[in-house]
Design an enzyme around this catalytic site. Structure first.
Site, PDB file in Angstrom:
ATOM      1  N   SER A 124     -11.999  83.441  79.967  1.00  0.00           N
ATOM      2  CA  SER A 124     -13.018  82.639  79.285  1.00  0.00           C
ATOM      3  C   SER A 124     -13.464  83.332  78.015  1.00  0.00           C
ATOM      4  O   SER A 124     -13.498  84.568  77.951  1.00  0.00           O
ATOM      5  CB  SER A 124     -14.229  82.449  80.202  1.00  0.00           C
ATOM      6  OG  SER A 124     -15.325  81.923  79.470  1.00  0.00           O
ATOM      7  N   TYR A 148     -20.908  86.765  85.211  1.00  0.00           N
ATOM      8  CA  TYR A 148     -19.719  85.901  85.237  1.00  0.00           C
ATOM      9  C   TYR A 148     -18.707  86.385  84.197  1.00  0.00           C
ATOM     10  O   TYR A 148     -17.543  86.625  84.510  1.00  0.00           O
ATOM     11  CB  TYR A 148     -20.104  84.443  84.971  1.00  0.00           C
ATOM     12  CG  TYR A 148     -18.941  83.602  84.524  1.00  0.00           C
ATOM     13  CD1 TYR A 148     -18.825  83.173  83.207  1.00  0.00           C
ATOM     14  CD2 TYR A 148     -17.923  83.275  85.415  1.00  0.00           C
ATOM     15  CE1 TYR A 148     -17.734  82.432  82.790  1.00  0.00           C
ATOM     16  CE2 TYR A 148     -16.826  82.531  85.010  1.00  0.00           C
ATOM     17  CZ  TYR A 148     -16.746  82.114  83.692  1.00  0.00           C
ATOM     18  OH  TYR A 148     -15.655  81.391  83.280  1.00  0.00           O
ATOM     19  N   LYS A 152     -14.757  88.290  84.469  1.00  0.00           N
ATOM     20  CA  LYS A 152     -13.531  87.923  83.745  1.00  0.00           C
ATOM     21  C   LYS A 152     -12.984  89.135  82.978  1.00  0.00           C
ATOM     22  O   LYS A 152     -11.783  89.389  82.955  1.00  0.00           O
ATOM     23  CB  LYS A 152     -13.812  86.765  82.775  1.00  0.00           C
ATOM     24  CG  LYS A 152     -14.168  85.442  83.438  1.00  0.00           C
ATOM     25  CD  LYS A 152     -13.009  84.882  84.243  1.00  0.00           C
ATOM     26  CE  LYS A 152     -13.317  83.482  84.770  1.00  0.00           C
ATOM     27  NZ  LYS A 152     -12.228  82.948  85.619  1.00  0.00           N
TER      28      LYS A 152
HETATM   29  C1  WQD Z   1     -23.145  74.510  74.456  1.00  0.00           C
HETATM   30  C2  WQD Z   1     -24.241  74.324  73.414  1.00  0.00           C
HETATM   31  C3  WQD Z   1     -26.345  75.250  74.059  1.00  0.00           C
HETATM   32  C4  WQD Z   1     -26.974  72.458  77.404  1.00  0.00           C
HETATM   33  C5  WQD Z   1     -20.714  77.880  78.725  1.00  0.00           C
HETATM   34  C6  WQD Z   1     -20.480  79.113  79.513  1.00  0.00           C
HETATM   35  C7  WQD Z   1     -19.086  79.614  79.316  1.00  0.00           C
HETATM   36  C8  WQD Z   1     -18.051  78.537  79.511  1.00  0.00           C
HETATM   37  C9  WQD Z   1     -18.399  77.275  78.754  1.00  0.00           C
HETATM   38  C10 WQD Z   1     -16.960  78.966  81.631  1.00  0.00           C
HETATM   39  C11 WQD Z   1     -25.106  75.551  73.230  1.00  0.00           C
HETATM   40  C12 WQD Z   1     -26.441  73.730  73.937  1.00  0.00           C
HETATM   41  C13 WQD Z   1     -26.425  73.123  76.314  1.00  0.00           C
HETATM   42  C14 WQD Z   1     -28.180  71.729  77.243  1.00  0.00           C
HETATM   43  C15 WQD Z   1     -28.231  72.356  74.925  1.00  0.00           C
HETATM   44  N1  WQD Z   1     -17.901  78.276  80.890  1.00  0.00           N
HETATM   45  N2  WQD Z   1     -27.048  73.063  75.094  1.00  0.00           N
HETATM   46  N3  WQD Z   1     -28.758  71.700  75.995  1.00  0.00           N
HETATM   47  O1  WQD Z   1     -23.099  78.113  76.730  1.00  0.00           O
HETATM   48  O2  WQD Z   1     -21.288  77.676  74.991  1.00  0.00           O
HETATM   49  O3  WQD Z   1     -20.641  78.143  77.356  1.00  0.00           O
HETATM   50  O4  WQD Z   1     -19.744  76.921  79.087  1.00  0.00           O
HETATM   51  O5  WQD Z   1     -16.126  79.736  81.255  1.00  0.00           O
HETATM   52  O6  WQD Z   1     -18.895  80.627  80.258  1.00  0.00           O
HETATM   53  O7  WQD Z   1     -21.366  80.095  79.009  1.00  0.00           O
HETATM   54  O8  WQD Z   1     -21.711  75.972  76.774  1.00  0.00           O
HETATM   55  O9  WQD Z   1     -22.285  73.652  77.198  1.00  0.00           O
HETATM   56  O10 WQD Z   1     -23.826  75.458  78.117  1.00  0.00           O
HETATM   57  O11 WQD Z   1     -23.757  75.004  75.655  1.00  0.00           O
HETATM   58  O12 WQD Z   1     -28.775  72.311  73.814  1.00  0.00           O
HETATM   59  O13 WQD Z   1     -28.736  71.105  78.202  1.00  0.00           O
HETATM   60  O14 WQD Z   1     -25.113  73.277  73.830  1.00  0.00           O
HETATM   61  O15 WQD Z   1     -27.501  75.886  73.532  1.00  0.00           O
HETATM   62  O16 WQD Z   1     -25.448  75.654  71.866  1.00  0.00           O
HETATM   63  P1  WQD Z   1     -21.777  77.531  76.383  1.00  0.00           P
HETATM   64  P2  WQD Z   1     -22.924  74.971  77.026  1.00  0.00           P
END
Ligand code: WQD
Length: 346
Positions: A124, A148, A152
């Site tokens: 990841s 997590y 990895k």
């Molecule tokens: C994306 C953007 C948030 C939710 C995560 C894991 C990573 C991988 C992919 C496994 C950010 C914003 C999010 C919400 C928001 N998973 N957001 N409101 O954090 O980049 O990565 O998923 O491997 O390990 O960390 O993805 O979708 O959580 O966030 O504003 O309710 O959307 O701040 O900018 P992230 P995400």
């Protein structure tokens, strides 16, 4: 010869099983079904017209893992099985280290016992942590910010050590950016337990009326509109990238790391607009404080995968949103009923 897919009933695993079957591979699945729905297996058959053999086992159960290797002539392994909720990993780190790291040790020990040394590992982009320069390439220093991500990183290091101890191994470490979307059939897709942590499934549940509004975590980042930018990649592009990696490990030995992303980023507000366009539904949102641990901008340099695997993502944000909406609005609700029934029957 058969490809073993651990976690093959999960989100990325199931989409990869579809591509493997469509390409003519024989596959066998191991899945504990802790975070996946056995109905996915029927959906994979519905999409491909092919039956899949699945074993409901945990990788920590070494005797059962051995039985699968004894029954099937396994040529290579695609290893998706693992816990992946960042927040949960902070609350229950030992559960993550035991499940993600120790089960991979067991898997590799059994592979070695049966002379199987070709492995595609689901890593990841979380291993990079909050970076201060983009695009991110594979040589970027690894600074995972949560347990997590550290599991990895540890597994990647362990596989490097395994290769250096026995250079007959052929291993691809795939660092995914932000997988979203669903198969165009609408039959399989992301099916998160409880309230989604990630952006797309959350937006999708707002669009279908399960949640009332999106909370945007910060609009004061140094980005075009102040909201976080990520490299969203269609899960089918990601699945196809796994087949390119499989061909690579089948034709060589060594260990290689590849970023699987699109190489471009979208902000939260851009994703909201794209989903509204795809679904025809308004996505109400409020601006909240930043989520701790979030980076402002994160997107990939994927040139290594293009040059060495001959792979690149082809689907854009509109397809990602359209396919997610089809899945959410047609099939996911049916799933939840089944899941509830399954869980009460357990
Ligand atoms: C994306 C953007 C948030 C939710 C995560 C894991 C990573 C991988 C992919 C496994 C950010 C914003 C999010 C919400 C928001 N998973 N957001 N409101 O954090 O980049 O990565 O998923 O491997 O390990 O960390 O993805 O979708 O959580 O966030 O504003 O309710 O959307 O701040 O900018 P992230 P995400």
């Amino acid at each position: 010869m058969t490809i073993l897919v651990t976690g093959g009933a999960g989100y990325i695993g199931s989409h990869t099983c579809v591509e493997l079957l469509n390409k003519g591979y024989d596959i066998v699945i191991m899945d504990s079904f802790e975070n996946s729905n056995p109905n996915v297996l029927k959906r994979i058959t519905e999409i491909t017209g092919k039956q899949v053999k699945a074993y409901p086992i945990r990788l920590l159960d070494k005797a059962s893992v051995r039985e699968v290797f004894a029954k099937h002539n396994i040529e290579a392994v695609m290893h998706f099985a693992g816990y992946k909720a960042v927040g949960e990993s902070v609350s229950f780190p030992l559960k993550y280290y035991r499940n993600n790291v120790h089960s991979t040790v067991i898997l590799c020990e059994v592979m070695r016992e049966y002379g199987v040394n070709k492995l595609v590992f689901s890593s990841s982009a979380t291993v990079y942590g909050a970076v201060n320069q983009v695009p991110i390439d594979e040589n970027t220093e690894l600074k995972p910010a949560n347990p997590y991500g550290r599991t990895k990183q540890i597994i990647e290091g362990m596989l490097q050590d395994l290769y250096f101890s026995d250079q007959r191994w052929s291993i691809a470490l795939l660092r995914y950016f932000n997988p979203i979307g669903a198969h165009t059939s609408g039959l399989i897709g992301e099916d998160p337990n409880g309230i989604p942590n990630n952006l797309l499934p959350y937006i999708s549940q707002v669009a279908v009326g399960k949640l009332d509004k999106l909370h945007v975590f910060g609009n004061d980042y140094p980005t075009k509109d102040g909201t976080g930018i990520r490299d969203y990649i269609h899960v089918v592009d990601l699945a196809i990238g796994h087949l390119s990696a499989l061909e690579n490990v089948q034709s060589s030995t060594g260990i290689n790391t590849f970023n699987l992303g699109t190489g471009r980023g979208y902000s939260v507000l851009e994703v909201i607009a794209a989903f509204e366009k795809a679904s025809g539904r308004a996505i109400p949102y409020t601006i909240e404080a930043r989520r701790s641990g979030d980076a402002a901008i994160c997107y990939a340099n994927c040139s290594k995968a293009k040059e060495q695997l001959g792979w690149q993502a082809t689907r854009g944000i509109d397809a990602m949103c359209k396919d997610t909406w089809r899945w959410q609005s047609t099939n996911l609700n049916g799933y939840e009923e089944v899941t509830k029934r399954n869980k009460t029957n357990v």
